[in-house]
Design an enzyme around this catalytic site. Structure first.
Site, PDB file in Angstrom:
ATOM      1  CG  ASP A   1     -31.049  41.549   1.360  1.00 56.58           C
ATOM      2  OD1 ASP A   1     -31.523  41.030   2.392  1.00 56.58           O
ATOM      3  OD2 ASP A   1     -30.631  42.722   1.315  1.00 56.58           O
TER       4      ASP A   1
ATOM      5  CG  HIS B   1     -24.709  39.328   6.350  1.00 57.27           C
ATOM      6  ND1 HIS B   1     -25.784  38.508   6.652  1.00 57.27           N
ATOM      7  CD2 HIS B   1     -25.208  40.565   6.235  1.00 57.27           C
ATOM      8  CE1 HIS B   1     -26.876  39.247   6.714  1.00 57.27           C
ATOM      9  NE2 HIS B   1     -26.553  40.501   6.455  1.00 57.27           N
TER      10      HIS B   1
ATOM     11  CE  LYS C   1     -28.648  33.335   2.477  1.00 58.41           C
ATOM     12  NZ  LYS C   1     -28.679  34.601   1.718  1.00 58.41           N
ATOM     13  CB  THR C   2     -34.450  33.935   6.060  1.00 59.63           C
ATOM     14  OG1 THR C   2     -33.054  33.869   6.337  1.00 59.63           O
ATOM     15  CG2 THR C   2     -35.219  33.759   7.357  1.00 59.63           C
TER      16      THR C   2
HETATM   17  P1  GDP Z   1     -31.701  36.228   2.832  1.00 57.91           P
HETATM   18  O1  GDP Z   1     -30.774  37.311   3.283  1.00 57.91           O
HETATM   19  O2  GDP Z   1     -31.173  35.502   1.633  1.00 57.91           O
HETATM   20  O3  GDP Z   1     -32.141  35.277   3.928  1.00 57.91           O
HETATM   21  O4  GDP Z   1     -33.025  36.982   2.269  1.00 57.91           O
HETATM   22  P2  GDP Z   1     -34.454  37.195   2.970  1.00 57.91           P
HETATM   23  O5  GDP Z   1     -35.225  35.939   3.003  1.00 57.91           O
HETATM   24  O6  GDP Z   1     -34.250  37.916   4.252  1.00 57.91           O
HETATM   25  O7  GDP Z   1     -35.148  38.136   1.882  1.00 57.91           O
HETATM   26  C1  GDP Z   1     -34.620  39.404   1.536  1.00 57.91           C
HETATM   27  C2  GDP Z   1     -35.713  40.315   1.043  1.00 57.91           C
HETATM   28  O8  GDP Z   1     -36.264  39.826  -0.182  1.00 57.91           O
HETATM   29  C3  GDP Z   1     -36.886  40.419   2.005  1.00 57.91           C
HETATM   30  O9  GDP Z   1     -37.341  41.747   2.010  1.00 57.91           O
HETATM   31  C4  GDP Z   1     -37.925  39.498   1.400  1.00 57.91           C
HETATM   32  O10 GDP Z   1     -39.249  39.876   1.737  1.00 57.91           O
HETATM   33  C5  GDP Z   1     -37.668  39.667  -0.075  1.00 57.91           C
HETATM   34  N1  GDP Z   1     -38.070  38.463  -0.841  1.00 57.91           N
HETATM   35  C6  GDP Z   1     -37.784  37.188  -0.567  1.00 57.91           C
HETATM   36  N2  GDP Z   1     -38.329  36.362  -1.492  1.00 57.91           N
HETATM   37  C7  GDP Z   1     -38.983  37.160  -2.368  1.00 57.91           C
HETATM   38  C8  GDP Z   1     -39.762  36.888  -3.542  1.00 57.91           C
HETATM   39  O11 GDP Z   1     -39.959  35.758  -3.962  1.00 57.91           O
HETATM   40  N3  GDP Z   1     -40.270  37.979  -4.176  1.00 57.91           N
HETATM   41  C9  GDP Z   1     -40.080  39.247  -3.750  1.00 57.91           C
HETATM   42  N4  GDP Z   1     -40.631  40.241  -4.449  1.00 57.91           N
HETATM   43  N5  GDP Z   1     -39.364  39.533  -2.659  1.00 57.91           N
HETATM   44  C10 GDP Z   1     -38.820  38.505  -1.959  1.00 57.91           C
END
Ligand code: GDP
Length: 393
Positions: free
Chosen positions: A16, A79, A19-20
């Site tokens: 979260d 995860h 990354k994606t």
């Molecule tokens: P991953 O698990 O690392 O791949 O994380 P995700 O890319 O799925 O992002 C997790 C959550 O954080 C999602 O709800 C995104 O929309 C949010 N998110 C990602 N980047 C940002 C950012 O720069 N700012 C904010 N406010 N939210 C973000």
């Protein structure tokens, strides 16, 4: 253009942290520059079940260009249960993009991924401090200081490594201003990462990640070439998990295009003549005939993580048996201590004797990890290959 420098990169970091989102944002910006194809967030993240389980790795790869380089980029799931995939997915990474949310700072998976990156030989790390839209400037500064300290602690260059601050979400949603951090990140990759050295002279070694059948054509094995170069029509041998199969690589595909040859660093699909899909298993090696050998016994230098690092709390004694992970495979592994040594404590570093349940292709300096209940408890490197020993079943 074929003259561009090719680099393998990928995102790592806590679940979260973005990354994606960052992966999607990079493809959006490079697409606007005419240097790649946009891959939307849900095309990356909502992979089918078999991709989630790591049977297919192609889908987790995106590619894009900068004016001087071509990047193949892996988005590794965060995860804990997917660390196994991260190990194989990052094993050929020239550099990792460590994503850390400014709202949290570094978290357990940030540290675990950094440790794994170091262990599997990822040479450089570029940090992206994400979610900058949610915190103040003071917090950003603090997170940067902490991240530089963490890099140094894990054996990376905490002073020289680039740290880029931004918001992947803003970059993905807003044009113009929001995208600046992505340009900055790409510039950091282009300028900080050395031109990767590839071992294309050695005999080729291709650990299988997955395989599938193409109707009317045959079996395709997928993996990243670790070293050497293979050509269409090459004689090959498939070794590991006790197997020894002869075949011919009748076609090679890179990003779904047939190519005459592939070399170290390329993620490829190989059409292997006369091989049935059920003869292949993840972790088998495709290599030239009569060069490599499978072993089940070796000496290794091993480090047991402390409880604080996510490792064991109890000591390890001779006969300790767990799962070993290396390249794309995992296998039951037994550890025996040197004579006279009664036990090893978490935090200890020692040379030990190792025995695998089945023979796998092993080489000196090959790195591996040991996991217990989906948790990395030790990291190691093979120091000497020994004659096979019998393993009772
Ligand atoms: P991953 O698990 O690392 O791949 O994380 P995700 O890319 O799925 O992002 C997790 C959550 O954080 C999602 O709800 C995104 O929309 C949010 N998110 C990602 N980047 C940002 C950012 O720069 N700012 C904010 N406010 N939210 C973000």
């Amino acid at each position: 253009a074929p003259s561009k420098i090719h680099c393998n990169v990928g995102t790592i970091g806590h679940v979260d942290h973005g990354k994606t989102t960052l992966t999607a944002a990079i493809t959006k910006v490079t697409c606007k520059h005419g240097l790649g194809k946009f891959v939307a967030y849900d095309q990356i993240d909502k992979a089918p079940e078999e991709q989630r389980r790591g049977i297919t790795i192609n889908a987790a790869h995106v590619e894009y260009d900068t004016p001087t380089r071509h990047y193949a980029h892996t988005d590794c799931p965060g995860h804990r249960d997917y660390v196994k995939n991260m190990i194989s997915g990052t094993s050929q990474m020239d550099a990792a993009i460590l994503v850390v949310a400014a709202t949290d700072g570094h978290m357990p998976q940030t540290r675990e991924h950094l440790l794994l990156a170091k262990q599997i030989g990822v040479k450089n790390v570029v940090v992206f401090i994400n979610k900058a839209d949610l915190v103040d400037a003071e917090t950003l500064e603090l997170v940067e200081i902490e991240m530089r300290e963490l890099l140094t602690q894990y054996g990376y260059d905490g002073v020289a490594s680039p740290v880029v601050v931004g918001s992947a979400l803003k970059a993905l949603q807003n044009d113009g201003e929001g995208e600046k951090c992505i340009d900055e990140l790409l510039k950091a990759l282009d300028t900080y990462l050395p031109v990767p050295e590839r071992d294309t002279k050695s005999p080729f070694l291709l650990p299988i990640e997955s395989s599938f059948t193409v109707p009317n054509r045959g079996t395709v094995a997928i993996g990243t070439v670790v070293k050497g170069r293979l050509k269409k029509g090459d004689q090959a041998e498939i070794l590991g998990h006790g197997a020894q199969l002869k075949t011919v690589v009748t076609d090679i595909q890179v990003f779904r295009n047939s190519v005459p040859s592939a070399e170290a660093g390329h993620n490829v699909g190989c059409l292997v003549r006369g091989i049935k899909p059920d003869q292949l298993a993840r972790g088998m090696i495709i290599c030239p005939p009569n060069i490599f050998r499978a072993y089940n016994h070796f000496k290794a230098q091993i480090y047991f993580l402390t409880k604080h690092e996510g490792g064991r709390s109890k000591p390890v004694r001779s006969g300790y048996t767990q799962q070993m992970y290396s390249h794309t495979w995992d296998m039951e592994w037994r550890c025996d201590l040197k004579p006279g040594l009664e036990m090893l404590m978490p935090g200890d570093n020692a040379e030990v004797f190792c025995t695998l349940r089945r023979q796998m292709v092993l080489e000196p300096n090959q790195r591996f990890t040991i996991r217990e209940n989906h948790q990395t408890v030790a990291t190691g490197v093979i120091t000497k290959l020994l004659s096979d020993v019998e393993v009772s079943s």
